[in-house]
Design an enzyme around this catalytic site. Structure first.
Site, PDB file in Angstrom:
ATOM      1  N   ASP A   1      94.510-100.105 -66.946  1.00 17.82           N
ATOM      2  CA  ASP A   1      94.017-101.307 -66.265  1.00 17.82           C
ATOM      3  C   ASP A   1      93.225-100.954 -65.010  1.00 17.82           C
ATOM      4  O   ASP A   1      93.262 -99.813 -64.514  1.00 17.82           O
ATOM      5  CB  ASP A   1      95.203-102.213 -65.907  1.00 17.82           C
ATOM      6  CG  ASP A   1      94.862-103.688 -65.999  1.00 17.82           C
ATOM      7  OD1 ASP A   1      93.656-104.026 -65.926  1.00 17.82           O
ATOM      8  OD2 ASP A   1      95.784-104.505 -66.130  1.00 17.82           O
TER       9      ASP A   1
ATOM     10  N   ASP B   1      92.095-111.852 -69.861  1.00 14.77           N
ATOM     11  CA  ASP B   1      93.466-112.254 -69.557  1.00 14.77           C
ATOM     12  C   ASP B   1      93.731-113.699 -69.982  1.00 14.77           C
ATOM     13  O   ASP B   1      94.884-114.137 -69.993  1.00 14.77           O
ATOM     14  CB  ASP B   1      93.741-112.118 -68.058  1.00 14.77           C
ATOM     15  CG  ASP B   1      93.936-110.675 -67.634  1.00 14.77           C
ATOM     16  OD1 ASP B   1      94.197-109.830 -68.507  1.00 14.77           O
ATOM     17  OD2 ASP B   1      93.828-110.390 -66.427  1.00 14.77           O
TER      18      ASP B   1
END
Length: 718
Positions: A460, A518
């Site tokens: 990430d 997301d």
């Protein structure tokens, strides 16, 4: 079609260089008095017999230099060219006027290689062009400092390409966190249009690239020229109209002033640019991009370019529990995942020391003893014993000020001297241009992977770079990933950056999957995923079944609609199966089994996109012999009856057997009506000619809002 580069002789003694790809050709002219080859054509295949020299076709133009300066492969300004330049350089702070004094073009290992020299400026430019599987052309450039003293490189374009005068519009994408890949269509600019990144990573608008649409171009027809840069940092894609009436397309890494300074004898290479011409609309360009990207990809245990291994269905723990987890809770979540057919369990953020929220712990990559008193090994072994692979979330490029790493090495964070250090998500960015930082991160990750049976890393990157780290930061990231892949070739890596903030071909040699967003709301995901597929193939597109209501939007959607929307990509689950009722758990298990049955068809063939009447969108994946067709309705219909759906890509497929496998979603309210033909499609399937499907269209059943009809289409002969 393999690339072919050849000098040709025609009656006018014009020396041409051609490079052929599937359905496209590039033509350059080596003209007397010009060191750099001149552009003649980039588009559909042409016969160049009898072609006159370019200068014979160009008359005198008012208010122009006496010496004509046409567009070359490597245009430079200052001596008569006023369009975009391939290179800007400085010596001792003074801009250098570049003019090529000599050049040569030749074929080396199937590539067109052009070498240009400016003896006065003390530079050499080497440009390479080759055809990729599927028809894309790959461009790169390398600049060498052959002069005395350091050379500052302010700009070096990967490619400057001609666009025809009848180009009609630009297709691009913008975005933000939780709202990635918003499609934008604009008319061709009358001045200059630019898409420039300044955040230090690609950004939520997707890959650095653009589609240029010809007159009447749509998904299936018309000319489309498209480009994407294989680069994960700041980039500039520009389209500029010149006063001769056409447009020029250029692509370059966006360098910060002074960040690339070459000592005498040194060189700097651009990121590659992939350029595509399609005479079959957007879908032809999509197919060419997918072919080029797949050729770059090396799956674990496979050579580069081999088909994807079956993409394991995985469950990611983030939206199931966020930071609130421990060995017992995660073990129970893993058992619930295995019970519904999940093949990989990924432990997301919150597993390492001090990590109870996002304010602390980044940089200290050891398991939290309060949550995992015996480390991650027992959990990973438990996951493996359940028949699943164990995956782990990491964010190696970041550091929290509240961490042992930062307290020990505050100098390792990106910072502007004498300025504050602005945090985002309570974190700073590590300076990956430093070898000691990369060594530390490699050692941490290497130890994790050697001590624990980890088969997958979710990598990430949860903030923009401020200050920016420039090309050195990105080179450091690539180096770290390359080193890690070499040491652990069996480990898959997912690229995530606040969702879809770093999804680009520059990351393809190092990762196996991109997290699209997301935002897992299925209605939002329809457009996002279609944007993603314009540049990258479906087997690399992370697509999950999220909870309902969706965490990002609060909207409620049927489980079947959420699952069908995720089905075309790399399928996963982002919820806690224990929170579902028994019927929903069984339904989710059924969708997982359905995806496992069809994933090879979905992930090893072509992708076609299109639009139907009354707000329908569709996509097909597979081959003309066997494919799945997804017809999606997000909003309620405005017409009383659905119109047939034309599928032009099937035109030459022969007789097609069509089966309606499922209609997902559309639940609640009055029952949706059906038709006798739809019932027959569901029972035994129907046979229709390909020409009918292409021209008259596939008869559709009525569909309610938030529903997906999934068809199997198999050609009886091909």
């Amino acid at each position: 079609m393999p690339s072919r580069c050849k000098p040709l002789s025609v009656p006018d003694m014009v020396r041409l260089l051609t490079l052929e790809a599937d359905g496209a050709v590039l033509v350059l002219e080596q003209a007397e008095g010009f060191a750099a080859p001149l552009w003649r054509h980039w588009g559909a295949p042409v016969d160049t017999a009898g072609l006159p020299a370019l200068l014979q076709t160009r008359g005198a133009a008012s208010f122009s230099p006496d010496r004509d300066v046409p567009l070359s492969l490597a245009p430079v300004g200052g001596l008569g060219w006023f369009g975009p330049e391939v290179v800007h350089v400085r010596r001792a702070g003074v801009p250098v006027v570049v003019a090529w004094t000599s050049g040569e073009a030749k074929v080396v290992d199937g590539e067109l290689v052009v070498r240009l020299d400016d003896a006065v400026a003390g530079i050499v430019l080497e440009q390479r062009i080759r055809a990729e599987p599927g028809g894309a052309l790959r461009f790169s450039a390398t600049l060498s400092n052959t002069g005395e003293g350091p050379l500052a490189v302010d700009r070096l374009a990967s490619a400057v390409l001609p666009l025809p005068a009848d180009s009609a519009g630009l297709l691009s994408w913008r975005g933000r966190h939780n709202a990635e890949l918003v499609e934008c269509i604009e008319p061709m600019p009358q001045q200059r249009w630019a898409r420039e990144g300044r955040r230090g990573l690609t950004g939520h608008g997707g890959a650095p690239g653009v589609y240029v649409l010809g007159p009447g171009a749509d998904f299936a027809t018309g000319e489309v020229r498209a480009l994407q840069l294989c680069w994960s940092g700041d980039a500039e894609i520009a389209v500029e109209r010149d006063d001769e009436g056409a447009w020029l397309l250029s692509a370059a890494a966006a360098l910060q002033p002074g960040e690339v300074v070459l000592p005498s004898g040194a060189r700097w290479q651009t990121p590659d640019a992939l350029a595509v011409f399609s005479s079959t609309g957007r879908n032809g360009a999509i197919d060419a991009f997918h072919g080029a990207v797949r050729a770059m990809m090396a799956w674990p245990g496979q050579v580069a370019g081999a088909p994807a291994t079956p993409r394991k269905v995985h469950l990611n723990s983030w939206e199931a529990c966020y930071f609130d987890h421990d060995a017992t809770r995660i073990g129970e979540l893993a058992e619930a995942a295995a019970a519904i057919g999940v093949e990989r369990f990924v432990l997301d953020d919150g597993w390492f020391q001090g990590r109870n929220d996002d304010t602390a712990g980044l940089g200290d990559w050891t398991a939290d003893p309060a949550k995992y008193p015996h480390g991650l090994g027992p959990l990973a072994q438990r996951v493996n014993a359940l028949g699943m692979e164990f995956g782990l979330w990491v964010e190696p490029e970041m550091v929290n000020p509240d961490s042992d790493l930062y307290r020990t090495h505050p100098d390792w964070a990106l910072a502007a001297p004498g300025r504050e250090r602005p945090t985002a998500r309570n974190q700073l960015v590590l300076d990956l241009s430093r070898g000691d930082v990369r060594d530390y991160l490699f050692d941490c990750l290497d130890k994790l992977l050697r001590d624990t049976p980890i088969g997958y890393l979710k990598w990430d990157h949860n903030r923009d770079l401020a200050p920016r780290g420039g090309a050195g930061q990105l080179a450091g990231l690539y180096d770290l990933l390359r080193r890690l892949r070499a040491a652990h070739p069996a480990v898959e890596i997912e690229s995530c950056a606040g969702g879809g903030g770093r999804s680009d071909a520059g990351m393809v040699p190092f990762v196996h999957r991109f997290w699209t967003s997301d935002n897992i709301d299925a209605v939002s995901r329809v457009a996002m995923q279609r944007g993603f597929l314009h540049f990258l193939p479906p087997e690399m597109m992370g697509a999950h079944v999220g909870a309902s209501p969706a965490h990002a939007t609060g909207r409620t959607q049927a489980l079947s609609f959420r699952a069908a929307t995720a089905l075309p990509g790399h399928f996963g689950v982002e919820l806690d199966p224990r929170a579902l009722g028994e019927a929903d758990r069984l339904e989710l298990a059924d969708w997982i089994a359905f995806q496992q049955e069809w994933r090879d068809v979905l992930h090893q063939g072509r992708t076609w996109l299109g639009e139907g009447a009354d707000g329908l969108t569709w996509q097909a994946q597979g081959t003309l012999n066997l494919l799945l067709l997804f017809v999606t309705r997000t909003a309620p219909p405005l017409d009383r009856r659905p119109q047939p759906l034309r599928l032009p890509f099937l035109r030459d497929a022969g007789i097609c057997k069509v089966r309606l496998l499922r209609i997902a979603g559309g639940q609640g309210g009055h029952a949706a009506p059906t038709t006798a033909l739809a019932a027959q499609m569901q029972a035994d399937g129907v046979s229709l000619t390909a020409s009918w499907l292409a021209e008259a269209g596939l008869p559709l059943p009525p569909m309610k809002a938030e529903s997906v009809a999934i068809f199997q289409i198999a050609a009886a002969k091909r």
